[in-house]
Design a protein around this motif. Structure first.
Motif, PDB file in Angstrom:
ATOM      1  N   GLU A 630       0.813  -1.212   0.000  1.00 21.11           N
ATOM      2  CA  GLU A 630       0.000   0.000   0.000  1.00 21.11           C
ATOM      3  C   GLU A 630       0.851   1.269   0.000  1.00 21.11           C
ATOM      4  OE1 GLU A 630      -2.510  -0.246   3.361  1.00 21.11           O
ATOM      5  OE2 GLU A 630      -3.686  -1.966   2.613  1.00 21.11           O
ATOM      6  N   ARG A 631       2.155   1.121   0.364  1.00 17.67           N
ATOM      7  CA  ARG A 631       3.016   2.306   0.525  1.00 17.67           C
ATOM      8  C   ARG A 631       3.936   2.544  -0.673  1.00 17.67           C
ATOM      9  NH1 ARG A 631       6.168   0.956   5.733  1.00 17.67           N
ATOM     10  NH2 ARG A 631       7.029   3.044   5.373  1.00 17.67           N
ATOM     11  N   VAL A 632       4.206   1.491  -1.467  1.00 19.32           N
ATOM     12  CA  VAL A 632       5.137   1.652  -2.594  1.00 19.32           C
ATOM     13  C   VAL A 632       4.526   1.050  -3.849  1.00 19.32           C
ATOM     14  CG1 VAL A 632       7.145   1.572  -1.065  1.00 19.32           C
ATOM     15  CG2 VAL A 632       6.320  -0.527  -2.143  1.00 19.32           C
ATOM     16  N   VAL A 710      10.866   6.479   1.216  1.00 19.09           N
ATOM     17  CA  VAL A 710      10.926   7.942   1.184  1.00 19.09           C
ATOM     18  C   VAL A 710      10.074   8.445   0.031  1.00 19.09           C
ATOM     19  CG1 VAL A 710      12.424   9.961   1.000  1.00 19.09           C
ATOM     20  CG2 VAL A 710      13.267   7.875   2.123  1.00 19.09           C
ATOM     21  N   ASP A 711       9.091   9.252   0.382  1.00 15.03           N
ATOM     22  CA  ASP A 711       8.176   9.805  -0.633  1.00 15.03           C
ATOM     23  C   ASP A 711       7.552   8.705  -1.478  1.00 15.03           C
ATOM     24  OD1 ASP A 711       8.771  12.382   0.242  1.00 15.03           O
ATOM     25  OD2 ASP A 711      10.454  12.587  -1.173  1.00 15.03           O
ATOM     26  N   ARG A 713       8.715   5.849  -2.192  1.00 14.34           N
ATOM     27  CA  ARG A 713       9.667   5.063  -2.971  1.00 14.34           C
ATOM     28  C   ARG A 713      10.514   4.207  -2.027  1.00 14.34           C
ATOM     29  NH1 ARG A 713       9.837   6.512  -8.160  1.00 14.34           N
ATOM     30  NH2 ARG A 713      11.805   5.371  -8.446  1.00 14.34           N
ATOM     31  N   LEU A 714      10.668   2.942  -2.380  1.00 17.14           N
ATOM     32  CA  LEU A 714      11.456   1.993  -1.584  1.00 17.14           C
ATOM     33  C   LEU A 714      12.943   2.180  -1.886  1.00 17.14           C
ATOM     34  CD1 LEU A 714      11.078  -0.458   0.377  1.00 17.14           C
ATOM     35  CD2 LEU A 714      11.147  -1.919  -1.648  1.00 17.14           C
ATOM     36  N   ASP A 715      13.740   2.238  -0.837  1.00 13.56           N
ATOM     37  CA  ASP A 715      15.193   2.418  -1.011  1.00 13.56           C
ATOM     38  C   ASP A 715      15.818   1.103  -1.479  1.00 13.56           C
ATOM     39  OD1 ASP A 715      17.838   2.972  -0.954  1.00 13.56           O
ATOM     40  OD2 ASP A 715      17.896   3.720   1.106  1.00 13.56           O
ATOM     41  N   LEU A 716      15.865   0.925  -2.798  1.00 16.97           N
ATOM     42  CA  LEU A 716      16.400  -0.310  -3.368  1.00 16.97           C
ATOM     43  C   LEU A 716      17.911  -0.419  -3.167  1.00 16.97           C
ATOM     44  CD1 LEU A 716      14.384  -0.443  -6.713  1.00 16.97           C
ATOM     45  CD2 LEU A 716      13.924  -1.686  -4.589  1.00 16.97           C
ATOM     46  N   GLU A 717      18.587   0.717  -3.091  1.00 15.51           N
ATOM     47  CA  GLU A 717      20.045   0.685  -2.924  1.00 15.51           C
ATOM     48  C   GLU A 717      20.440   0.031  -1.608  1.00 15.51           C
ATOM     49  OE1 GLU A 717      23.830   3.783  -2.806  1.00 15.51           O
ATOM     50  OE2 GLU A 717      21.902   4.398  -3.686  1.00 15.51           O
ATOM     51  N   SER A 718      19.670   0.298  -0.562  1.00 14.45           N
ATOM     52  CA  SER A 718      19.991  -0.308   0.735  1.00 14.45           C
ATOM     53  C   SER A 718      19.784  -1.819   0.696  1.00 14.45           C
ATOM     54  CB  SER A 718      19.130   0.307   1.839  1.00 14.45           C
ATOM     55  OG  SER A 718      17.759  -0.064   1.680  1.00 14.45           O
ATOM     56  N   LEU A 719      18.806  -2.268  -0.086  1.00 13.16           N
ATOM     57  CA  LEU A 719      18.589  -3.711  -0.213  1.00 13.16           C
ATOM     58  C   LEU A 719      19.682  -4.350  -1.057  1.00 13.16           C
ATOM     59  CD1 LEU A 719      14.710  -3.753  -0.762  1.00 13.16           C
ATOM     60  CD2 LEU A 719      15.943  -4.712   1.195  1.00 13.16           C
TER      61      LEU A 719
END
Length: 756
Positions: A630-632, A710-711, A713-719
């Motif tokens: 629901e968030r991304v 953030v906004d 959008r899922l922080d894919l770089e951290s994954l």
């Protein structure tokens, strides 16, 4: 005639008869080759005699025109054998490089991609460059993989019709492909046909050496290592510990166990402090079973392992962490960087992944039974282009190593004075240097080749055939590069090969003999052995003493010495049998892990593309994934699920391998409880794998939920950063702790039983 001799002759006759039939069928193909070659085929069927004959004619014509090599009839026969699925034994100097190239071209024209695996990067690059004009003349492409290439260069090399590579680089690339985070990060290697050069050495002698990819980690620490390295130096060989005849294990005696207990009264060696006992075990092994300048060198404040099968320093080789640390402590060196093993495989896994496997070597025939049972290979022995003129003398056995060395010096001096080139083959760096010093001390000039100056090998071997030249080497001499006698040397009788003691395997003896007498040249070979040689003391220590020796200490050929004259042959058979058993045991210890890895790789592959990863996580944790959905965006969630699950799979497998390595180091102690170490290893690793799937899914869901949003959008770089990248590629010498220390465990059990 003894019954065993009759049986051996019958088997030999049957084998030759069967092999002759193979060669006769292939010879008909060669005989059918047209005098005027047809146009170069764009494809052909190797199962058709006519099409195969036509292809060989074209390939031979192109080889002569483009490479300047007109194949001999036996080379056509050898290429036909390879293309019909046989592995080949072809004598040294008979042109295996051209034979392999003709066969590789044939498979490529059948529409299959071909990998030619060699011993090292130098040979891979040399052969690809050398045979390139042949391939281009047939409308094919070839390339070589090198250790310093980046991913783009590797992808280009593997896109060629024929790819040359060292065995190690091919294995490392398979490992990297298995750890790729995205499909585009893989090499694109199509594993369809593999031709292995020096096949018996690769598939047997190096079969127990796993290839490993690892990432940087904290240095391996063992608080006991330095203290135990000093402690074991104070133990007395024979009283406190015994080195096994094969020198692969050391075990404490009853007196030794009592001494260890008395010296460490605060330690519960067989209970809570069992890890201390494992560390002591490793320190004792490093001290008593591993020899500096034999098993390893020390240079630049580092331990460098010497390859047992090739005699070279392998700068990418190390022992398992516990033993590596024990040797570093023994030599008072700083601990090498810590490594986290990400994945590993053995040669059998690498070649087993190809649709077709064939090999070539000068010494495959004696290993045919084992090669067939392990790999399904059938060997065809190809006759030499010219009759072999090499004279192989019987082994000359001496009562002591001093007598053997004196005879060696006399033989080398006499041969050199007559203008013959001499190659003296030894079995370790230490031995090669000792023999070179001995000869120089007697006024015999010689050139030394061993693991310390391996970079000079090509230059040294290129002159080893000069008249009167004496070269002292380990068994590395001439592997992949022929010793070519000069015309003056040929007139003097050709190359003389002198082996200082017989080698642990008859195949190694044969490889050494093959340095002389190439392509019909004259030559001789002889082994000078002694009853004090390590082969004898390790494998037949209770041998009879000679009844009659001559004035030079050589055991005379007479009835009274009948039993002692067979000691060296017997010791070598025992050594060969031990090596076969170790290969089988190594396979057994790795079999369960291979099955587990195959299953996990299949799961990982399904998760690299599409929604499979997200579907798995949603099924495992529906509420958590639904909330995140629901968030991304859906695309981001799919990508995040893929990264999280792949990272979790890789981390779990790495930890599983780490657990297996630790278990191996101490599994031998299970004999104290009258348990079989191998069975217990399989039981424990099987149980550990049972819970792996659930932990992987839990870790992946947790990582996905922890990733910042953030906004929207899922922080894919951290994954993505959770997926470790391999920073080290190396081979690890398998110490076979599950077998080597079984005898020590039995001794411990006797000790405990004796205490009641």
């Amino acid at each position: 005639m003894p019954l065993t001799s009759v049986a051996d002759r019958l088997r030999e006759s049957m084998w030759r008869s069967a092999n002759d039939k193979r060669l006769k069928r292939l010879q008909r193909v060669v005989d059918a080759m047209p005098e005027n070659p047809p146009e170069a085929p764009t494809s052909f069927d190797a199962t058709s005699d006519a099409e195969l004959a036509g292809f060989l004619a074209v390939a031979g014509e192109v080889a002569g025109r483009e490479v300047g090599l007109d194949p001999f009839p036996n080379q056509y026969l050898a290429a036909a054998a390879l293309l019909r699925g046989f592995s080949i034994e072809l004598a040294t100097g008979e042109g295996k490089t051209l034979v392999g190239a003709m066969a590789a071209a044939g498979w490529a024209l059948e529409g299959r991609h071909v990998h030619v695996l060699t011993a090292n990067d130098y040979l891979a690059a040399r052969d690809a460059d050398w045979m390139g004009p042949l391939y281009r003349g047939l409308g094919l492409t070839c390339a070589a993989v090198q250790a310093d290439q980046d991913l783009t260069a590797r992808q280009t090399a593997y896109a060629a019709d024929i790819t040359y590579s060292s065995v190690a680089e091919a294995g490392f690339d398979l490992l990297r492909d298995r750890l790729a985070a995205r499909p585009g990060d893989r090499t694109g290697a199509r594993r369809e046909v593999v031709l292995v050069d020096e096949a018996d050495a690769v598939l047997l002698d190096e079969a127990r050496v796993p290839l490993v990819l690892a990432a940087d980690a904290e240095p391996h620490r063992d608080e006991h290592a330095l203290g135990l390295a000093a402690y074991v130096r104070g133990l007395e060989a024979g009283r406190d510990y015994v080195v096994a005849p094969d020198r692969r294990t050391v075990h404490l005696t009853d007196d030794g166990l009592r001494r260890v207990e008395d010296d460490h009264p605060d330690r519960d060696l067989f209970g809570t402090d069992s890890e201390f006992l494992v560390s002591l075990n490793l320190a004792l092994h490093a001290h008593a079973a591993l020899e500096r300048d034999v098993d390893y060198l020390v240079a630049d404040d580092r331990v460098w392992l010497v390859s047992g099968s090739r005699g070279r320093v392998d700068r990418l080789q190390r022992w398992p962490d516990g033993l590596q640390l024990a040797v570093e402590a023994k030599e008072a060196l700083e601990t090498a960087p810590g490594l986290q093993v990400l994945d590993q495989l053995v040669i059998a896994e690498l070649v087993g992944g190809y649709d077709k496997l064939v090999g070539m070597s000068a010494t495959m025939r004696s290993a045919e039974e084992e090669l067939e049972s392990l790999y399904g290979l059938q060997v065809a022995v190809i006759p030499s282009h010219l009759p072999c003129r090499r004279n192989d003398h019987p082994t000359r056995l001496h009562a002591t190593s001093g007598h053997r060395d004196a005879a060696l010096a006399d033989l080398v001096r006499e041969s050199g004075e007559r203008g013959r080139p001499v190659l003296v083959a030894t079995q370790s760096v230490r031995e090669s240097e000792r023999i070179a010093d001995l000869l120089r001390g007697l006024g015999v000039e010689c050139v030394l080749l061993n693991a310390r100056n391996a970079t000079e090998e090509a230059a040294i071997i290129s002159r080893a055939g000069e008249a009167g030249r004496v070269t002292v080497s380990t068994q590395m001499a001439g592997r992949g590069t022929d010793v070519v006698p000069s015309p003056e040397a040929v007139d003097a009788g050709g190359l003389l090969v002198v082996g200082v003691g017989r080698f642990p395997s008859a195949r190694l003896d044969d490889q050494l003999r093959g340095r002389a007498g190439r392509q019909g040249d004259p030559g001789e070979s002889v082994f000078l052995a002694s009853l004090a040689d390590r082969l004898v003391t390790d494998n037949d220590p209770d041998h009879p003493e000679p009844a009659v020796v001559d004035g030079g200490g050589e055991v005379e050929q007479c009835r009274a010495n009948r039993r002692v004259l067979g000691v060296v042959d017997h010791a070598q058979r025992v050594s060969d049998g031990d090596q076969r058993n170790l290969r089988w045991l190594s396979w057994r210890y790795g079999e369960l892990l291979r099955r587990q890895r195959t299953h996990l790789v299949e799961v990982r592959e399904t998760c690299l593309e599409g929604p499979e990863a997200l579907d798995r996580l949603a099924e495992h944790a529906p509420e958590e994934v639904a909330e995140l959905d629901e968030r991304v965006g859906e695309d981001e969630l799919e990508e995040g699920a893929r990264l999280a699950l792949v990272a979790a799979i890789d981390a779990a497998w790495s930890a599983h391998l780490g657990h297996a390595a630790e278990l191996r180091e101490g599994i031998h102690l299970r004999v104290l409880a009258r348990e079989d170490p191998l069975t217990e290893f399989e039981k424990e690793m099987g149980a550990a794998y049972q819970g792996l799937s659930g932990r992987i899914l839990d870790d992946a869901v947790a990582a996905l939920l922890e990733a910042p949003v953030v906004d929207g959008r899922l922080d894919l770089e951290s994954l993505g950063s959770r997926i470790p990248s391999a920073t080290w590629a190396y081979t690890v010498t398998d110490n076979e702790l599950g077998d080597d220390f079984t005898r020590m465990g039995r001794a411990l059990r006797r000790r405990l039983t004796g205490r009641g």
